[in-house]
Design a protein around this motif. Structure first.
Motif, PDB file in Angstrom:
ATOM      1  N   ALA A  26       0.835  -1.217   0.000  1.00 19.34           N
ATOM      2  CA  ALA A  26       0.000   0.000   0.000  1.00 19.34           C
ATOM      3  C   ALA A  26       0.866   1.262   0.000  1.00 19.34           C
ATOM      4  CB  ALA A  26      -0.923   0.003   1.216  1.00 19.34           C
ATOM      5  N   ARG A  27       2.109   1.165   0.453  1.00 12.61           N
ATOM      6  CA  ARG A  27       3.027   2.315   0.436  1.00 12.61           C
ATOM      7  C   ARG A  27       3.588   2.564  -0.965  1.00 12.61           C
ATOM      8  NH1 ARG A  27       3.672   6.163   3.799  1.00 12.61           N
ATOM      9  NH2 ARG A  27       5.881   6.250   3.312  1.00 12.61           N
ATOM     10  N   GLY A  28       3.288   1.675  -1.915  1.00 13.00           N
ATOM     11  CA  GLY A  28       3.741   1.908  -3.288  1.00 13.00           C
ATOM     12  C   GLY A  28       4.952   1.082  -3.688  1.00 13.00           C
ATOM     13  N   VAL A  29       5.403   0.171  -2.808  1.00 14.82           N
ATOM     14  CA  VAL A  29       6.487  -0.740  -3.209  1.00 14.82           C
ATOM     15  C   VAL A  29       5.921  -1.670  -4.283  1.00 14.82           C
ATOM     16  CG1 VAL A  29       7.968  -2.638  -2.389  1.00 14.82           C
ATOM     17  CG2 VAL A  29       7.661  -0.591  -0.973  1.00 14.82           C
ATOM     18  N   ALA A  30       6.635  -1.824  -5.389  1.00  7.89           N
ATOM     19  CA  ALA A  30       6.142  -2.686  -6.477  1.00  7.89           C
ATOM     20  C   ALA A  30       6.215  -4.143  -6.029  1.00  7.89           C
ATOM     21  CB  ALA A  30       7.005  -2.477  -7.719  1.00  7.89           C
ATOM     22  N   PRO A  31       5.189  -4.964  -6.360  1.00 11.69           N
ATOM     23  CA  PRO A  31       5.226  -6.381  -5.947  1.00 11.69           C
ATOM     24  C   PRO A  31       6.534  -7.062  -6.351  1.00 11.69           C
ATOM     25  CG  PRO A  31       3.084  -5.843  -6.870  1.00 11.69           C
ATOM     26  CD  PRO A  31       3.938  -4.622  -7.053  1.00 11.69           C
ATOM     27  N   GLY A  32       7.057  -6.719  -7.527  1.00 13.05           N
ATOM     28  CA  GLY A  32       8.295  -7.340  -8.008  1.00 13.05           C
ATOM     29  C   GLY A  32       9.522  -6.937  -7.204  1.00 13.05           C
ATOM     30  N   ASP A  33       9.388  -5.887  -6.383  1.00 12.56           N
ATOM     31  CA  ASP A  33      10.510  -5.440  -5.548  1.00 12.56           C
ATOM     32  C   ASP A  33      10.461  -6.043  -4.143  1.00 12.56           C
ATOM     33  OD1 ASP A  33      11.977  -3.898  -7.270  1.00 12.56           O
ATOM     34  OD2 ASP A  33      10.896  -2.046  -6.830  1.00 12.56           O
ATOM     35  N   LEU A  34       9.437  -6.855  -3.875  1.00 13.08           N
ATOM     36  CA  LEU A  34       9.253  -7.360  -2.510  1.00 13.08           C
ATOM     37  C   LEU A  34       9.516  -8.868  -2.427  1.00 13.08           C
ATOM     38  CD1 LEU A  34       8.365  -6.820   0.416  1.00 13.08           C
ATOM     39  CD2 LEU A  34       5.992  -7.004  -0.320  1.00 13.08           C
ATOM     40  N   THR A  35      10.375  -9.257  -1.479  1.00 11.86           N
ATOM     41  CA  THR A  35      10.658 -10.679  -1.233  1.00 11.86           C
ATOM     42  C   THR A  35      10.326 -10.999   0.218  1.00 11.86           C
ATOM     43  OG1 THR A  35      12.467 -10.662  -2.833  1.00 11.86           O
ATOM     44  CG2 THR A  35      12.462 -12.467  -1.266  1.00 11.86           C
ATOM     45  N   LEU A  36       9.588 -12.093   0.423  1.00 11.93           N
ATOM     46  CA  LEU A  36       9.179 -12.508   1.767  1.00 11.93           C
ATOM     47  C   LEU A  36       9.928 -13.761   2.171  1.00 11.93           C
ATOM     48  CD1 LEU A  36       5.286 -12.346   1.166  1.00 11.93           C
ATOM     49  CD2 LEU A  36       6.829 -10.452   1.722  1.00 11.93           C
ATOM     50  N   PHE A  37      10.492 -13.776   3.374  1.00 14.48           N
ATOM     51  CA  PHE A  37      11.104 -14.999   3.924  1.00 14.48           C
ATOM     52  C   PHE A  37      10.215 -15.498   5.051  1.00 14.48           C
ATOM     53  CE2 PHE A  37      15.183 -15.709   1.953  1.00 14.48           C
ATOM     54  CZ  PHE A  37      15.354 -14.522   1.258  1.00 14.48           C
ATOM     55  N   GLU A  38       9.492 -16.576   4.786  1.00 16.35           N
ATOM     56  CA  GLU A  38       8.579 -17.150   5.779  1.00 16.35           C
ATOM     57  C   GLU A  38       8.899 -18.637   5.912  1.00 16.35           C
ATOM     58  OE1 GLU A  38       6.020 -16.162   8.101  1.00 16.35           O
ATOM     59  OE2 GLU A  38       6.500 -18.261   8.468  1.00 16.35           O
ATOM     60  N   MET A  39       9.177 -19.043   7.152  1.00 16.75           N
ATOM     61  CA  MET A  39       9.604 -20.407   7.434  1.00 16.75           C
ATOM     62  C   MET A  39       8.441 -21.402   7.410  1.00 16.75           C
ATOM     63  SD  MET A  39      12.140 -20.776  10.593  1.00 16.75           S
ATOM     64  CE  MET A  39      11.056 -21.261  11.898  1.00 16.75           C
ATOM     65  N   ASN A  40       7.244 -20.912   7.711  1.00 13.71           N
ATOM     66  CA  ASN A  40       6.088 -21.804   7.860  1.00 13.71           C
ATOM     67  C   ASN A  40       5.477 -22.109   6.486  1.00 13.71           C
ATOM     68  OD1 ASN A  40       3.103 -22.245   8.075  1.00 13.71           O
ATOM     69  ND2 ASN A  40       3.572 -22.229  10.254  1.00 13.71           N
ATOM     70  N   PRO A  41       5.367 -23.403   6.088  1.00  9.26           N
ATOM     71  CA  PRO A  41       4.871 -23.725   4.743  1.00  9.26           C
ATOM     72  C   PRO A  41       3.411 -23.346   4.514  1.00  9.26           C
ATOM     73  CG  PRO A  41       5.377 -25.735   6.011  1.00  9.26           C
ATOM     74  CD  PRO A  41       5.812 -24.570   6.843  1.00  9.26           C
ATOM     75  N   GLU A  42       2.567 -23.435   5.557  1.00  9.06           N
ATOM     76  CA  GLU A  42       1.132 -23.070   5.387  1.00  9.06           C
ATOM     77  C   GLU A  42       1.012 -21.571   5.117  1.00  9.06           C
ATOM     78  OE1 GLU A  42      -1.332 -25.184   5.379  1.00  9.06           O
ATOM     79  OE2 GLU A  42      -0.043 -26.892   5.879  1.00  9.06           O
TER      80      GLU A  42
END
Ligand SMILES: C[S@@+](CC[C@H](N)C(=O)[O-])C[C@H]1O[C@@H](n2cnc3c(N)ncnc32)[C@H](O)[C@@H]1O
Length: 201
Positions: free
Chosen positions: A63-79
């Motif tokens: 919502a702040r305007g970061v492009a989806p392609g510029d965002l990487t998420l590190f989440e350990m939980n598979p669900e």
């Protein structure tokens, strides 16, 4: 079932399965998510989020305007990782611990962390912060919230990694209320203040 009920049910189920990894009774409020995302915008470039869970802070970052392609998420939980992939088209979801971010290309503009850092042993905290600062560009911040009264990073770890901590806003509209802290490399903070002093001469 409405999406929000689904999200809360999934969060509660994963909390029962992995209480230590999740360490929160409910996802962050909208107010906390917005405050966490305040540091970033379209000018930030690449942004990494640690421990996005069901994606409350992820939504605020976008919502702040970061492009989806510029965002990487590190989440350990598979669900949670599966849910994030379904919810956020174009965002890269890495189902791995935050420590794996050390292998990303350098030049990242901010790391936004919803990890339960305070409940982690200092050795793990050190690995996570070292991974973040291996890829953050000079002057860029690692943003972390905590429910505790003190900064979430062990002070010996902060000194060992030569980081400066700045308290951010206190968010009362969250269960429980949370405080945001910003960490930066001490050398960068020092260089910036010298630069500012020179430009004032
Ligand atoms: C307190 S929940 C926060 C969820 C979300 N950020 C929010 O604010 O609602 C912590 C999240 O961190 C994840 N997590 C815990 N340790 C992790 C690690 N070392 N690397 C990546 N994710 C981790 C958990 O699976 C969980 O999704």
């Amino acid at each position: 079932m409405p999406a929000r009920t689904n999200e809360l049910a999934l969060f509660a189920r994963e909390l029962l399965r992995n209480p230590r990894d999740i360490s929160a009774a409910v996802p962050s409020s909208r107010a906390l998510a917005a405050a966490m995302a305040r540091e970033v915008g379209p000018q930030t470039g690449r942004v990494i989020e640690f421990g996005p869970g069901t994606g409350r802070i992820t939504r605020a970052i976008l919502a702040r305007g970061v492009a989806p392609g510029d965002l990487t998420l590190f989440e350990m939980n598979p669900e949670f990782s599966r849910l994030l992939e379904d919810r956020f088209t174009g965002v890269r979801v890495v189902n791995a611990p935050a420590q794996a971010a050390a292998a990303e290309a350098p030049g990242v503009g901010a790391v936004i962390s919803g990890l339960p850092l305070l409940s982690m042993p200092p050795a793990i905290q050190s690995e996570i912060l070292a991974a973040a600062f291996a890829v953050l560009r000079p002057g860029a911040a690692y943003v972390q919230f905590t429910y505790g009264r003190r900064p979430p990073l062990d002070d010996a770890v902060r000194r060992e990694l030569r980081l400066e901590v700045t308290p951010g806003s206190k968010v009362w509209q969250n269960l429980p209320p949370a405080r945001i802290y910003l960490y930066r490399r001490a050398d960068d903070v020092c260089a910036n203040s010298q630069q500012e002093a020179i430009s004032r001469l």
